[in-house]
Write an enzyme that holds these catalytic residues in place. Structure first.
Site, PDB file in Angstrom:
ATOM      1  N   GLY A  71       4.197  -6.464  -4.407  1.00  0.00           N
ATOM      2  CA  GLY A  71       2.933  -6.007  -3.835  1.00  0.00           C
ATOM      3  C   GLY A  71       1.758  -6.687  -4.509  1.00  0.00           C
ATOM      4  N   TYR A  72       0.836  -7.178  -3.687  1.00  0.00           N
ATOM      5  CA  TYR A  72      -0.335  -7.882  -4.231  1.00  0.00           C
ATOM      6  C   TYR A  72      -1.647  -7.316  -3.705  1.00  0.00           C
ATOM      7  CZ  TYR A  72      -0.100  -9.893   0.421  1.00  0.00           C
ATOM      8  OH  TYR A  72      -0.061 -10.028   1.796  1.00  0.00           O
ATOM      9  N   GLY A  73      -1.536  -6.359  -2.790  1.00  0.00           N
ATOM     10  CA  GLY A  73      -2.743  -5.795  -2.179  1.00  0.00           C
ATOM     11  C   GLY A  73      -2.676  -4.286  -2.244  1.00  0.00           C
ATOM     12  N   GLU A 112       2.274  -1.965   7.966  1.00  0.00           N
ATOM     13  CA  GLU A 112       1.642  -3.302   7.874  1.00  0.00           C
ATOM     14  C   GLU A 112       1.923  -4.125   9.125  1.00  0.00           C
ATOM     15  OE1 GLU A 112      -0.380  -3.408   5.682  1.00  0.00           O
ATOM     16  OE2 GLU A 112       0.303  -2.108   4.063  1.00  0.00           O
TER      17      GLU A 112
HETATM   18  C1  BEZ Z   1       0.794  -5.953  -0.447  1.00  0.00           C
HETATM   19  O1  BEZ Z   1       0.062  -5.240  -1.129  1.00  0.00           O
HETATM   20  O2  BEZ Z   1       1.704  -6.605  -0.949  1.00  0.00           O
HETATM   21  C2  BEZ Z   1       0.607  -6.003   1.005  1.00  0.00           C
HETATM   22  C3  BEZ Z   1      -0.590  -6.393   1.487  1.00  0.00           C
HETATM   23  C4  BEZ Z   1      -0.776  -6.435   2.849  1.00  0.00           C
HETATM   24  C5  BEZ Z   1       0.242  -6.076   3.697  1.00  0.00           C
HETATM   25  C6  BEZ Z   1       1.445  -5.705   3.193  1.00  0.00           C
HETATM   26  C7  BEZ Z   1       1.644  -5.669   1.838  1.00  0.00           C
END
Ligand code: BEZ
Length: 186
Positions: free
Chosen positions: A25-27, A99
């Protein structure tokens, strides 16, 4: 505008019941953890940069006034820091729906801050998806984020929560922190 990716994800990478998998996870996955996990570790991936280049028509904006949320864009050598979760495959059913506005699951190698690495999955909204907005001057992106709001809340809250979560991870992401500064000073 919608770019519903639920079916595309299920066709390309069917979710097989069985062994847990790693998810990077990056967001919003860093701070909005509405799924069970078996383990969580600080981690990073190489070659991807976090950018507020994806339109949000369903969470942090509307079709008439889309917000901006993060995706990853390829940038050789760049590191993206985040959190890795070891999850049961069923979690991907939930996240595919959450998502669904343009994000596809992709396999990647992730590196744990405390050593070791693993193969896992990331969600990426690629430039060819219908909701992709791409780059814009930082002031324009900040103004769009400051005014947009959708069913999941204000776009600015998304940005501020992400910036805070990255700070707590010890990350220095100039793109995110510049947008945070501009939105807070608007
Ligand atoms: C995430 O935080 O990795 C993520 C960001 C956008 C859509 C799905 C996952």
């Amino acid at each position: 505008m919608t770019a519903n990716t639920i079916e595309i994800n299920r066709r390309r990478h069917p979710i097989q019941p069985g062994s847990p998998q790693w998810l990077f996870g990056y967001g919003s996955l860093i701070y909005k953890v509405d799924f069970p996990y078996l383990e969580r570790r600080r981690a990073w991936i190489r070659g991807w940069a976090r950018r507020f280049w994806q339109g949000s028509h369903d969470h942090r904006g509307t079709p008439e006034s889309p917000g901006r949320v993060v995706t990853l864009v390829e940038e050789p050598g760049v590191l993206c820091r985040g959190l890795a979760y070891r999850v049961s495959p069923e979690v991907f059913h939930h996240l595919d729906v959450r998502e669904k506005n343009g994000y596809l699951r992709l396999p990647t190698a992730m590196h744990f801050d405390d050593g070791g690495e693993a193969e896992g999955l990331i969600y990426i909204a690629a430039p060819d998806n219908a909701a992709f907005l791409g780059a814009a001057p930082a002031r324009e992106m900040a103004a769009q984020i400051a005014r947009a709001s959708g069913p999941s809340g204000a776009n600015a809250d998304y940005l501020l929560r992400l910036a805070e979560a990255l700070r707590q991870l010890g990350d220095d992401d100039p793109h995110v922190f510049e947008l945070e500064r501009l939105v807070l000073s608007a």
